[in-house]
Write an enzyme that holds these catalytic residues in place. Structure first.
Site, PDB file in Angstrom:
ATOM      1  N   SER A  20     -24.592  41.372  13.220  1.00  0.00           N
ATOM      2  CA  SER A  20     -25.215  40.443  14.530  1.00  0.00           C
ATOM      3  C   SER A  20     -26.747  40.582  13.790  1.00  0.00           C
ATOM      4  O   SER A  20     -27.372  41.799  14.070  1.00  0.00           O
ATOM      5  CB  SER A  20     -24.872  41.509  15.409  1.00  0.00           C
ATOM      6  OG  SER A  20     -25.545  40.298  16.526  1.00  0.00           O
ATOM      7  N   LYS A  71     -14.302  35.919  24.300  1.00  0.00           N
ATOM      8  CA  LYS A  71     -15.374  34.953  24.772  1.00  0.00           C
ATOM      9  C   LYS A  71     -14.259  34.769  25.917  1.00  0.00           C
ATOM     10  O   LYS A  71     -14.929  33.987  27.224  1.00  0.00           O
ATOM     11  CB  LYS A  71     -16.279  33.632  24.353  1.00  0.00           C
ATOM     12  CG  LYS A  71     -17.487  34.270  23.036  1.00  0.00           C
ATOM     13  CD  LYS A  71     -17.384  32.882  22.367  1.00  0.00           C
ATOM     14  CE  LYS A  71     -18.960  32.916  21.613  1.00  0.00           C
ATOM     15  NZ  LYS A  71     -19.575  32.335  20.895  1.00  0.00           N
ATOM     16  N   ASP A 107     -24.416  29.332  24.237  1.00  0.00           N
ATOM     17  CA  ASP A 107     -24.035  28.045  22.518  1.00  0.00           C
ATOM     18  C   ASP A 107     -24.206  26.424  23.159  1.00  0.00           C
ATOM     19  O   ASP A 107     -24.553  26.549  21.895  1.00  0.00           O
ATOM     20  CB  ASP A 107     -22.312  28.432  22.540  1.00  0.00           C
ATOM     21  CG  ASP A 107     -22.107  30.104  21.893  1.00  0.00           C
ATOM     22  OD1 ASP A 107     -23.030  30.397  21.692  1.00  0.00           O
ATOM     23  OD2 ASP A 107     -21.133  30.269  21.589  1.00  0.00           O
TER      24      ASP A 107
END
Ligand code: NAP
Length: 274
Positions: A20, A71, A107
């Site tokens: 990441s 998530k 997002d």
């Protein structure tokens, strides 16, 4: 970076997380803007989520990003889920407010940042969205919020596609088999790839052919590594406006920091840390 007795911990939870670039982005921003915070990545398995969240709560972390595959499963561990996160049942950002953990989804803001920063038009346009996974779900909501005339969702697996579209009943959305894309390509104004075709072991492949697209159609690939997927290379060679997923990644990060610090964070403050 200023680290003292008041320094706040922020982090990313998911698995894998070692690749990441979120630590690079958030630590870069906090250092430059004199925010006393540190952002770390934590590789967590599903069975360790409850203990980790409980520990983070006790340790008074400032905020967390949540990535695949947690998530959805993080939601029962939170005190409240707001906005797009509640609509999508998908959380990518957690903020601590006192002793409460609040879930958000940035997002969708990331997708809007990508679209705005490339000057792409969505309002009243016909959009083709490829895929029906997590990224596609966020993209679909963002595209509808931006006023898309119609979103045609193309994917391989009907059950997954139907499950995703079930959340958008009454909206201008159609589900279609990926294999039929060629029959629709001439009507598409904006093509968005939300599949992994074009990266990793699929790096040499393209999810669909761009041959039938109108010359005015724009092509977006949510993949950002490689910078230009085969889809974007082929589209660009045919003269289409193209964009990769980098500004989505940065846009969701900017929005998360804005939520944690309760301030407006300009995109440009993050772009220098790429
Ligand atoms: P996901 O939840 O696993 O969903 C993947 C989707 O792609 C599914 O609909 C799947 O189809 C489809 N797919 C997988 N392999 C395929 C193939 N060989 N041919 C056709 N379709 C295929 O993954 P995700 O999290 O949504 O991520 C999707 C892409 O978005 C990835 O490339 C990821 O890097 C990118 N992404 C970018 C950002 C960013 O910030 N730019 C953020 C998130 C994700 P089935 O439904 O048939 O299984």
């Amino acid at each position: 970076m200023r680290i003292d007795g008041r320094t706040t911990l922020y982090g990313l939870i998911g698995s894998p997380v070692a690749h990441s670039i979120s630590p690079q982005l958030h630590n870069g921003y906090m250092k430059t803007h004199d925010v006393s915070g540190v952002y770390l990545a934590f590789d967590l398995q599903a069975e360790d989520l409850p203990a980790a969240l409980s520990g983070f709560r006790t340790l008074q972390i400032g905020g967390l990003n949540v990535t695949s595959p947690h998530k959805e499963r993080v939601i029962p561990l939170l005190d409240e889920v707001r906005g797009d996160a509640a609509r999508l049942e998908s959380v990518n950002t957690i903020k601590r407010e006192g002793n409460r953990l609040i879930g958000f989804n940035t997002d969708t803001l990331g997708i809007k940042t990508l679209i705005a920063s490339h000057g792409l038009s969505v309002e009243n346009r016909t959009v083709a969205l490829l895929g029906s996974g997590g990224a596609a779900k966020s993209a679909l909501l963002a595209l509808l919020q931006l006023g898309a005339g119609e979103v045609r969702v193309f994917s391989r697996t009907r059950e997954k596609r139907d499950a995703m579209l079930g959340r958008f009943a009454g909206e201008p959305v159609r589900g279609l088999d990926l294999a039929t894309f060629g029959e629709h390509s001439g009507e598409i104004d904006l093509l968005v790839n939300a599949t992994p075709v074009g990266m990793g072991t699929l790096v040499d492949r393209t999810p669909v052919s761009v041959e039938g697209l109108k010359s005015t159609a724009a092509v977006v690939d949510l993949i950002y590594h490689p910078e230009r997927t085969r889809l974007l290379i082929e589209a660009s060679e045919r003269g289409h406006v193209v964009a990769n997923g980098l500004h989505m990644l940065v846009g969701q990060a900017v929005a998360a920091m804005g939520i944690w610090l309760d301030r407006e964070v300009p995109l440009t403050d993050y772009l220098e840390f790429l």
